[in-house]
Design an enzyme around this catalytic site. Structure first.
Site, PDB file in Angstrom:
ATOM      1  N   ASP A  80     -41.873  21.754 -14.126  1.00  0.00           N
ATOM      2  CA  ASP A  80     -41.011  20.485 -14.231  1.00  0.00           C
ATOM      3  C   ASP A  80     -39.399  20.959 -13.820  1.00  0.00           C
ATOM      4  OD1 ASP A  80     -40.293  17.982 -14.110  1.00  0.00           O
ATOM      5  OD2 ASP A  80     -40.256  17.746 -16.281  1.00  0.00           O
ATOM      6  N   TYR A  90     -46.560  31.028 -21.177  1.00  0.00           N
ATOM      7  CA  TYR A  90     -45.040  30.399 -21.091  1.00  0.00           C
ATOM      8  C   TYR A  90     -44.276  31.190 -22.228  1.00  0.00           C
ATOM      9  CZ  TYR A  90     -46.628  26.793 -17.730  1.00  0.00           C
ATOM     10  OH  TYR A  90     -47.047  26.331 -16.827  1.00  0.00           O
TER      11      TYR A  90
END
Length: 423
Positions: A142, A197
């Site tokens: 994002d 992540y």
């Protein structure tokens, strides 16, 4: 002038070479009686070897490998399916995925495609239609999100010094750190088994809600609180219904069930006078905003805005208001290809998609571009502190018992395969 004796019989190609030129003609069967046989005299036009077009009078020009360099780039260099290991700082970019026809919101892929064209490893028209080079990414990060181990698959002309030429046309906050050949049918999105992540945040996020955040740089996380934080993060491991951790997902939608294999918080460390910690999470795939909401809910519990039982309720069918932590600090660390490596990594033709030789370059890039960007932006903008000020307005009790309505106009997740699109 050459003479060709036309004879009755099967066609046969005759060749004649003189002074570097190739002459080709065919022994011809003439439909006539023996009495009408005669000698035909015809001019032969010499043609340059290596040209595959037909010349005058039907003479065929021969294409030789030695003449490939006289044609365009597509014949100079073989085209192969490869993967590129990408690292980038997402600051200033509107995510990973390119928005075709939109120059207002620059993305990482905009920069990459431009560099590929300038480097001469894809044709110009592939920039307008990335499907022409079979382009695919593992995850859509994002706005503002960084990556240390993003992997994309595509077809490229294998030019000399390929990586060096691509990097010379990229900004310094985006680098190609590795390149490997893969099978022709490889797809980085579909072949990816799991994604890891990290999320770097100031430890003041775990301070009691009564703590004065104006003195956030003085806060230090105690071992007991860190132990509790890790116990709560560990409760995410396994398969749960995460419909409350994304938007527009029905409670009974099977795709809301996600499998988490690891989630923990590191020992704290100090940068620029502020104490930080790094959260690591690994899962098969993640939905939009899922990781940020997973972290946001644990912060709310540790700070005392809600009880630990909210986790169990959030996995049920009830609608639970789950806060979403800021995007700053989220980094795509690594993508995993265990099935591909098991099938093709040891076949003697293909390499395992592991990047152990690139680990030093990955860490150097993080230290030079990713960590400083996160720390400087956090210290300058106080994004975590400002977000924590919004926690009191959240209602952590169930607000509805029905399933959420899903908007048909929005993808479930990244391009339908369940990986992150906007984490």
């Amino acid at each position: 002038m050459l003479t060709v004796q036309a004879l009755i019989g099967s066609p046969r190609v005759l060749r004649f070479k003189s002074n570097g030129w190739l002459y080709k003609f065919t022994r011809i069967r003439l439909m006539m009686s023996e009495e009408s046989e005669k000698t035909l005299t015809m001019p032969l036009k010499r043609v340059e070897e290596g040209n595959g077009d037909s010349g005058e009078n039907g003479h065929i020009r021969k294409k030789l490998k030695s003449d490939v360099e006289d044609t365009g780039d597509e014949r100079k260099h073989p085209k192969r399916k490869v993967v590129l290991l990408l690292a980038y700082s997402g600051k200033g970019y509107y995510g990973m995925q390119r928005n075709a026809g939109s120059s207002q919101f620059k993305t990482i892929e905009d920069e990459l495609v431009t560099a590929l064209i300038k480097s001469g490893c894809i044709p110009d028209n592939h920039g307008d239609d990335m499907k022409k080079m079979s382009f695919q990414r593992c995850a859509r990060t994002d706005k503002g999100v960084s990556a240390a181990g993003q992997v994309v698959s595509l077809k490229l002309w294998m030019i000399e010094d390929l990586m060096e030429k691509i990097n010379s046309n990229l900004p310094t906050q985006i680098r190609v750190l590795g390149l490997k050949r893969v099978t022709g049918g490889f797809n980085s999105k579909n072949s990816c088994d799991a994604r890891t992540y990290s999320y770097m945040l100031p430890t003041v996020a775990f301070a009691p809600k009564s703590y004065n955040t104006k003195n956030s740089t003085a806060f230090r996380l105690d071992p007991e609180t860190l132990q509790r934080v890790n116990r709560l993060f560990a409760s995410y491991k396994g398969t749960h219904n995460f419909h409350n951790f994304t938007s527009q997902k029905a409670a009974r939608d099977p795709s809301a069930r996600r499998y988490i294999t690891e989630m923990s918080c590191s020992e704290p460390f100090v940068r620029s006078g502020t104490e930080f910690a790094e959260i690591t999470v690994r899962g098969q795939s993640f939905m939009m905003h899922q990781i940020r909401k997973m972290i946001g809910l644990i912060i709310a519990v540790v700070k005392g805005y809600t009880g630990e039982e909210v986790l169990q309720r959030s996995w049920g069918e009830e609608k639970v208001d789950v806060p979403k932590a800021p995007g700053l600090g989220l980094v795509l660390e690594k993508v995993h290809f265990d099935r591909y490596n098991k099938r093709f990594g040891g076949d003697g033709l293909h390499e395992c998609l592991e990047w152990t030789e690139e680990e030093q370059a990955i860490m150097a890039f993080k230290e030079a571009h990713i960590y400083p960007s996160i720390v400087e932006t956090e210290c300058l903008e106080d994004s975590m502190v400002n977000w924590m000020a919004t926690l009191p307005i959240h209602d952590f009790e169930a607000t509805a018992t029905g399933a959420q309505v899903k908007d048909r106009g929005q993808d479930d997740d990244e391009e339908g395969n369940g990986s992150d699109s906007a984490l």
